[in-house]
Motif scaffolding. Structure first.
Motif, short mmCIF file in Angstrom:
data_model
loop_
_atom_site.label_atom_id
_atom_site.label_comp_id
_atom_site.label_asym_id
_atom_site.label_seq_id
_atom_site.Cartn_x
_atom_site.Cartn_y
_atom_site.Cartn_z
N ASN A 86 0.85 -1.19 0.00
CA ASN A 86 0.00 0.00 0.00
C ASN A 86 0.89 1.25 0.00
O ASN A 86 2.12 1.16 0.04
N ASP A 87 0.27 2.41 -0.06
CA ASP A 87 1.03 3.66 -0.19
C ASP A 87 1.99 3.86 0.99
O ASP A 87 3.15 4.27 0.79
N ARG A 88 1.54 3.59 2.18
CA ARG A 88 2.39 3.78 3.36
C ARG A 88 3.58 2.83 3.32
O ARG A 88 4.71 3.24 3.60
N GLU A 89 3.34 1.57 2.98
CA GLU A 89 4.43 0.60 2.92
C GLU A 89 5.44 0.96 1.83
O GLU A 89 6.65 0.83 2.02
N TRP A 90 4.92 1.42 0.71
CA TRP A 90 5.82 1.79 -0.38
C TRP A 90 6.69 2.98 -0.01
O TRP A 90 7.87 3.03 -0.36
#
Length: 223
Positions: A86-90
């Motif tokens: 997801n965006d946070r993980e990326w």
């Protein structure tokens, strides 16, 4: 025994320390065991083929060993995730080359290799991370390291995909060069160091234009 006198490592001891740090970075995930050593061998061999000097080749080998050191700053759960990030993980993943750079910033012996090690995720078209540097800011050593890292990663399994065969990995690496992300010469040298020939991937035509239509556009562009 602490505090005590700081130890000054010999060149051989420094190499041993770099190899130990490579192992430390690679055990962050079972999918990356041995990755840094393999990248260092590929990159340094490619550097010799490319004509780098002995000192430059040694620095490239050490940079290959240390390039993934920043991985330790990202959760193992992210590296082992089988699906899309997801965006946070990326965003957390995009920071790991920065962590590599900061870890290597203080020791004076690493000053000449920290920049190269931290640039392995940058791309010629500016699509890399974490700085999104243009091609003009990427040294030949950084370009070789980037190509070696991508090729070796393709040979290894990941949570979201199986390992590629060497010939398939070579084709994908050549395609990345044709797309503008990797340096074509660096890709050629890395593939030569791996015993693979550069595969010519069929270039995609923009907007599904025919070859004749592309010829007309080339002539117009040239006046």
């Amino acid at each position: 025994c602490e505090p005590g006198m700081h130890r000054v490592l010999s060149a051989n001891q420094l190499d041993t320390a770099c190899q130990a740090l490579a192992d430390f970075a690679d055990i962050k995930s079972p999918y990356t065991l041995g990755h840094s050593h393999a990248v260092a061998r590929l990159a340094s061999t490619a550097g010799r083929i490319a004509g780098l000097g002995e000192a430059e080749g040694l620095a490239l080998w050490r940079a290959g060993l240390l390039h993934d050191l920043g991985r330790v700053g990202v959760s193992a759960g992210i590296w082992a995730k089988p699906g899309p990030l997801n965006d946070r993980e990326w965003e957390l993943v995009r920071l790991y080359p920065y962590y590599t750079e900061r870890i290597l910033a203080r020791p004076a012996a690493f000053a000449t290799i920290s920049t190269t090690a931290a640039l392995h995720c940058e791309r010629l078209d500016g699509s890399g991370y974490h700085r999104r540097l243009p091609a003009s800011m990427l040294s030949p050593a950084a370009r070789l390291l980037a190509a070696a890292d991508v090729f070796q990663a393709l040979l290894e399994p990941r949570p979201h995909r199986p390992a590629r065969r060497p010939d398939v990995a070579a084709t994908e690496l050549a395609r990345a060069a044709q797309a503008g992300g990797l340096d074509p010469d660096a890709v050629r040298y890395v593939l030569a160091s791996a015993g693979q020939s550069a595969k010519q991937a069929q270039p995609a035509r923009p907007a599904q234009l025919t070859e004749r239509e592309l010829d007309v556009l080339r002539l117009i562009a040239r006046g």
